[in-house]
Design a protein around this motif. Structure first.
Motif, PDB file in Angstrom:
ATOM      1  N   ASN A 255       0.860  -1.188   0.000  1.00 13.86           N
ATOM      2  CA  ASN A 255       0.000   0.000   0.000  1.00 13.86           C
ATOM      3  C   ASN A 255       0.894   1.235   0.000  1.00 13.86           C
ATOM      4  N   VAL A 256       1.012   1.886  -1.139  1.00 21.73           N
ATOM      5  CA  VAL A 256       1.836   3.081  -1.279  1.00 21.73           C
ATOM      6  C   VAL A 256       0.982   4.220  -1.810  1.00 21.73           C
ATOM      7  N   HIS A 257       1.542   5.425  -1.759  1.00 23.12           N
ATOM      8  CA  HIS A 257       0.770   6.568  -2.238  1.00 23.12           C
ATOM      9  C   HIS A 257       0.973   6.786  -3.730  1.00 23.12           C
ATOM     10  N   THR A 258       0.298   7.814  -4.236  1.00 23.19           N
ATOM     11  CA  THR A 258       0.199   7.988  -5.693  1.00 23.19           C
ATOM     12  C   THR A 258       1.456   8.588  -6.324  1.00 23.19           C
ATOM     13  N   ARG A 259       2.512   8.792  -5.559  1.00 24.84           N
ATOM     14  CA  ARG A 259       3.747   9.291  -6.181  1.00 24.84           C
ATOM     15  C   ARG A 259       4.610   8.140  -6.698  1.00 24.84           C
TER      16      ARG A 259
ATOM     17  N   SER B  37       1.172   2.741  -9.693  1.00 23.98           N
ATOM     18  CA  SER B  37       0.390   1.698  -9.015  1.00 23.98           C
ATOM     19  C   SER B  37      -0.793   1.357  -9.903  1.00 23.98           C
TER      20      SER B  37
ATOM     21  N   ASN C 182      -9.429  12.048   0.632  1.00 26.17           N
ATOM     22  CA  ASN C 182      -9.780  11.137   1.725  1.00 26.17           C
ATOM     23  C   ASN C 182     -11.215  11.290   2.184  1.00 26.17           C
TER      24      ASN C 182
ATOM     25  N   PHE D  22      -0.747  16.455  -4.590  1.00 26.57           N
ATOM     26  CA  PHE D  22      -0.633  15.024  -4.323  1.00 26.57           C
ATOM     27  C   PHE D  22      -1.255  14.771  -2.954  1.00 26.57           C
ATOM     28  N   ASN D  23      -1.464  13.517  -2.632  1.00 24.35           N
ATOM     29  CA  ASN D  23      -2.165  13.173  -1.397  1.00 24.35           C
ATOM     30  C   ASN D  23      -1.621  11.841  -0.904  1.00 24.35           C
ATOM     31  N   THR D  24      -1.083  11.847   0.297  1.00 19.30           N
ATOM     32  CA  THR D  24      -0.396  10.659   0.802  1.00 19.30           C
ATOM     33  C   THR D  24      -1.317   9.455   0.923  1.00 19.30           C
ATOM     34  N   PHE D  25      -2.507   9.657   1.441  1.00 19.59           N
ATOM     35  CA  PHE D  25      -3.379   8.522   1.729  1.00 19.59           C
ATOM     36  C   PHE D  25      -4.468   8.308   0.676  1.00 19.59           C
TER      37      PHE D  25
ATOM     38  N   THR E 227      -4.546   5.406  -2.584  1.00 21.22           N
ATOM     39  CA  THR E 227      -3.637   4.280  -2.365  1.00 21.22           C
ATOM     40  C   THR E 227      -4.237   3.010  -2.971  1.00 21.22           C
TER      41      THR E 227
END
Length: 772
Positions: free
Chosen positions: A414-418, A421, A446, A637-640, A643
Motif C-alpha cells: 500500500n503506497v501513495h500515488t507518487r 500503481s 480522503n 498530491f495526497n499521501t493517503f 492508495t
C-alpha cells in the motif's frame, strides 16, 4: 427595584464618565429605572449604555464575571454588546455616592438603529402577533448562545448565582419567594406543591452537560434587539448556570396564552433543535420550566411590592400562574426515558473525557452498536436494528467483498500515488466510466470535505475570482473554507463576505404561490447574488450545491429552476460544483450520479463517504481542460488518498453495485416507496408531502396550522427507534423525515419502515390531538 432616585443615579453616572474615558460634557439620556438604572450616554466618539447596578445586589466578582463573559462571547462571534473597559483596564468601576456607598457601574457600546424584537406585556395581552419566523430567529439565536456557552464553560474567576433547583424552587429562590404573593393560604399551598413538584422534576432531570450549563436566564423578546436584520442579545444581568431550556421557557411563558402559542412554540423549538439536540427527558421537563419561570416573576413582585410592574404581575399574571400550578399539580411532568445501562453510562463518560461532550450523538438515548450486516445493525444487548439512515455503507454494513478486497491489498502492499500503481489507475478508469463526457479526470481525496475544499481551490484558480454561491441551509464539510460558507449548522467562523446564500424554492412549501412567480423570484435572487459578488470585487468563482438539495429538505423544484440556476452561474463565468457525497453512486436510482438524475452538467463533481463503503475515500471528478489548467500550476498530491487499498475498496463497491444491479433496483424500489408514501400523504393530515427519489426519501410534517413541525418529526424518529428502525430528519425546520438506507435494503424491509411510519403518525398525531 433600585434603591436610588433618578437624580442620585444621574449624579453617580456623571461621576463615572471619566473612569471610562467619556467626556464630562457628554449627553446623558435616561433609559430604564427598574432593577438597575440605565442611561444612554453620547459624546463625539459615539453612544454608550451606562448601567448602574442595584446597590448590594451583586458582588465585585459577579459583576466582573458578567462583563468578562460578554467579552468572551463577543470574541467567539456571538452578537452581544461590546463591553467598554474602564481606563484602568477593569470591566466595571465602583463609584461612590454622597453617603460613601460604592455603586457598580459598567458601560457597553450602544446598539445603533435597533429596536426590541417584542414586549413581554404586549405578548401577555396578545396585543402583538409576530410571524412564526420571528420565533425561528429567536430559536436560532438561543442555539448560538448555548453552543458558545458550552464551548466557553465556566471562565476563569467565574462567580454567579445558579438557576438550579434551589434557585428556581428552593426556600429562597433567586428572584424572591412567589409564596409571598399568594393572597390566601389555599393559593400559598398550591404554589408550595407546584414548587415541590418542579424541584422533583428538575432533580430527576439532573445537571449533565447535555441539559445544563451557563444560560442567559432572562431571554425575553425585549432583551433581543433587531438592527439591520441582525439580532443582538442584551441584558446579561441575570445570567448564570441553569437548564438550557429555561431560556426557551422564558419566551414561551410570555406567549403561552397567545392564540398562536402552539405555532410559536413549534417554531422556537424547531429552530433551536436544528443546532442543539434536546434530550427527551429535557423536553418532558419544559412545561415544568415554563411554570418555574412564571413563579420567578411572582417572586420578583413579592420582593418589590412598591414597583408598578409588581402591580401588573399581581393583577394579571398571578391568577394565570395559579391555574398553571393547579394543572401541573394534577398532571405533573414525569420523564419516561429509560436510563442507559451502567456499561453505556461508563462509555459515555469516557467519550466525554476524550472526544468531548459536544460531539453529537443520535437519539435521546444514544445507541451502542457492536456489529452490522447488510441493512442491519446489532447493539451491545444483541438487539437488531433496521438501518434506514446510513449511506456510508452504500453496499451494506461489513460488506464481505469490500472488506476482503481491502484486507488482501493491505497484505500485499500500500503506497501513495507518487509511485506507479496499477490498482489506482484501474479504479480511476472504472470510476470515470460511470460519468458522461466531458467529465474524464479525477483527483482522489480522503473525504467529501477534502474534495469540496479542493474543488473550491480549483474554481478560484480557474476563474481568478473568489465569490461563492451556496444555499441558505447547506453543509459541505469541516474545513475552514467550508465553515465560512456553512449555513445549515452552527459554526464559530463568521459567514464569508465572499459568499452569498440563496433560498431554494419548494413547491410543497410555497402555499398557493404561482409556480411561475416562484421561479421568477428565485431567479431574481440568483441574479442579485451574482451582482452583489461582482459589486464587492469578488466576482463569481463557483456555485456549490448538492443537486437534490437534501440538507435543504428535498424540495420539489419549479420546472426549469436547476437549468436556469446553472445557466446563470456559467454565463457569469463561474464553475458549477455538484456535491454528490450523499446523492451519488446510484443513490437516486436509474443512473449513477445525482447530476445525471437532475439533468445538470457540472464542471466538477465531489465525492465522499459511500465510495469506499466506510474506507476513507473521496474525489473530485472534472474535465481534462480544468485538470490541466490547475495541476500545471499547482503540485497536488495526497499521501493517503488513492492508495491501492483505497482503490481496492472503491473497485469492490463498483463491482457490488454492478453485479447486483443495484442502480436499476434502487430506481424500482424508489418508485414503490413513492407510491406508498403518497398513501401516507393522503391518509394523514399532518403529512404535507412525500419527498425524494430512489433510496433517499422522506415526509414533510406540519402542525394543525400548516406550519413545519420539527417537534413532531423528532417524535416520529424516536418512535421508530423504539421499533428498532433508524431514520433521521432534515430541512431548515427539521420537519422532513430523512430515510436513506444502504442500497442493499430489501423491499419487505422498506415496507416495514413505511408501516412503522404509518403507525407512529397515528399514535403521535392522536396524542397531539389529545393534548390540544
Amino acid at each position: 427595584m433600585t434603591n436610588l432616585s433618578r437624580e442620585a443615579a444621574l449624579s453617580i453616572a456623571r461621576a463615572a464618565l471619566p473612569s471610562f474615558g467619556i467626556g464630562a460634557d457628554a449627553a446623558i439620556e435616561f433609559v430604564k429605572h427598574r432593577e438597575n438604572v440605565v442611561f444612554r450616554v453620547s459624546d463625539d466618539q459615539g453612544s454608550y449604555a451606562l448601567r448602574m447596578h442595584r446597590h448590594g445586589h451583586r458582588t465585585d466578582a459577579e459583576v466582573h464575571t458578567e462583563n468578562a463573559y460578554m467579552v468572551a462571547m463577543r470574541d467567539a462571534g456571538l452578537s452581544v454588546p461590546d463591553v467598554v473597559p474602564s481606563l484602568d483596564g477593569e470591566l466595571f468601576s465602583v463609584v461612590r455616592d454622597g453617603h460613601g456607598l460604592g455603586h457598580h457601574v459598567d458601560v457597553q457600546r450602544w446598539v445603533e438603529d435597533s429596536a426590541p424584537l417584542g414586549d413581554a406585556g404586549d405578548a401577555w395581552r396578545g396585543q402583538d402577533s409576530p410571524e412564526a419566523e420571528a420565533f425561528g430567529q429567536l430559536g436560532e439565536l438561543c442555539a448560538r448562545l448555548h453552543i458558545t456557552s458550552r464551548r466557553l464553560g465556566l471562565i476563569p474567576g467565574y462567580s454567579r448565582q445558579a438557576w438550579n433547583a434551589d434557585g428556581l424552587a428552593g426556600q429562597a429562590p433567586l428572584w424572591g419567594d412567589p409564596r409571598g404573593l399568594a393572597e390566601t393560604e389555599a393559593d400559598r399551598a398550591v404554589i408550595e406543591e407546584a414548587l415541590g413538584r418542579i424541584r422533583a422534576t428538575l432533580t430527576e432531570l439532573g445537571t449533565g452537560p447535555d441539559v445544563y450549563g451557563v444560560i442567559h436566564a432572562d431571554f425575553t423578546p425585549e432583551n433581543v434587539l433587531t438592527a439591520q436584520g441582525r439580532l443582538t442579545l442584551i441584558d446579561f444581568d441575570d445570567f448564570g448556570e441553569g437548564w438550557w431550556l429555561f431560556d426557551l421557557a422564558t419566551v414561551l411563558f410570555w406567549y403561552h396564552r397567545h392564540p398562536r402559542a402552539r405555532e410559536y412554540r413549534n417554531a422556537l423549538l424547531g429552530a433551536y433543535e436544528r443546532h442543539v439536540a434536546v434530550p427527551e427527558q429535557a423536553r418532558a421537563a419544559l412545561d415544568a420550566l415554563i411554570l418555574a419561570r412564571g413563579l420567578t416573576y411572582l417572586g420578583w413582585a413579592a420582593d418589590r411590592p412598591e414597583v408598578d410592574t409588581s402591580a401588573f404581575l399581581r393583577a394579571e399574571v398571578l391568577p394565570v400562574v395559579l391555574d398553571l400550578c393547579r394543572e401541573f399539580n394534577n398532571n405533573p411532568t414525569t420523564p419516561e426515558v429509560e436510563p442507559l445501562p451502567d456499561r453505556d453510562e461508563r462509555l459515555l463518560a469516557r467519550r466525554a473525557e476524550t472526544i468531548g461532550p459536544y460531539s453529537p450523538l443520535f437519539y435521546d438515548r444514544p445507541k451502542h452498536f457492536v456489529a452490522g450486516e447488510g441493512a442491519w445493525l446489532t447493539d451491545a444487548d444483541g438487539h437488531r436494528y433496521l438501518d434506514a439512515y446510513n449511506n456510508v455503507p452504500q453496499v451494506g454494513h461489513a460488506n464481505p467483498r469490500v472488506a476482503d478486497a481491502v484486507c488482501a491489498q493491505m497484505r500485499t502492499y500500500n503506497v501513495h500515488t507518487r509511485y506507479l500503481s496499477e490498482p489506482v489507475v484501474d479504479y480511476a478508469e472504472q470510476l470515470l466510466a460511470t460519468f458522461d463526457a466531458p467529465l474524464d479526470r479525477v483527483y482522489f481525496t480522503n473525504s467529501g470535505s477534502e474534495a469540496n475544499e479542493l474543488a473550491l481551490r480549483i474554481a478560484r484558480h480557474r476563474t481568478g475570482r473568489s465569490g461563492i454561491i451556496v444555499t441558505d441551509h447547506s453543509y459541505h464539510g469541516n474545513t475552514i473554507a467550508l465553515a465560512s460558507l456553512t449555513t445549515g449548522l452552527p459554526v464559530s467562523e463568521p459567514f464569508g463576505d465572499h459568499v452569498r446564500a440563496i433560498r431554494i424554492p419548494d413547491l410543497d412549501d410555497s402555499g398557493p404561490a404561482d409556480p411561475d412567480a416562484l421561479l421568477a423570484a428565485a431567479f431574481a435572487q440568483i441574479d442579485a447574488a451574482i451582482a452583489s459578488l461582482e459589486q464587492h470585487g469578488h466576482g463569481l468563482a463557483a456555485l456549490l450545491i448538492e443537486p437534490a438539495f437534501t440538507t435543504e429538505g428535498l424540495p420539489r423544484l419549479p420546472e426549469g429552476y436547476l437549468a436556469g440556476l446553472v445557466q446563470r452561474v456559467q454565463a457569469a463565468g463561474g464553475l458549477v460544483i455538484s456535491d454528490e457525497v450523499q446523492v451519488g453512486l446510484g443513490r437516486l436510482g436509474d443512473v449513477w450520479w445525482g447530476h445525471q438524475a437532475t439533468g445538470i452538467r457540472p464542471d466538477l463533481v465531489t465525492l465522499g463517504k459511500p465510495l469506499g463503503n466506510g474506507y476513507p475515500l473521496g474525489g473530485v471528478v472534472t474535465t481534462k481542460t480544468i485538470l490541466q489548467d490547475f495541476s500545471s500550476a499547482n503540485l497536488y498530491f495526497n499521501t493517503f488518498a488513492g492508495t491501492p487499498a483505497a482503490a481496492a475498496a472503491g473497485r469492490a463497491v463498483l463491482k457490488e453495485i454492478t453485479d447486483r444491479d443495484l442502480i436499476a433496483r434502487t430506481g424500482d424500489l424508489g418508485r414503490h416507496v413513492a407510491e406508498r408514501l403518497g398513501a401516507l400523504v393522503a391518509g394523514h393530515r399532518h403529512v404535507a408531502a412525500a419527498k425524494g427519489r430512489g433510496l433517499f426519501f422522506g415526509l414533510a410534517l406540519i402542525d394543525d396550522h400548516g406550519q413545519p413541525d420539527g417537534a413532531l418529526a423528532k417524535r416520529i424518529v424516536e418512535a421508530l427507534l423504539r421499533e428498532h428502525i433508524l431514520i433521521s430528519r432534515i430541512g431548515p425546520h427539521e420537519n422532513v423525515l430523512k430515510i436513506r438506507p444502504p442500497l442493499v435494503i430489501e423491499k419487505d424491509e422498506l415496507d416495514r419502515v413505511i408501516d412503522a411510519l404509518d403507525s407512529a403518525l397515528v399514535a403521535e398525531t392522536h396524542s397531539l390531538a389529545g393534548r390540544a
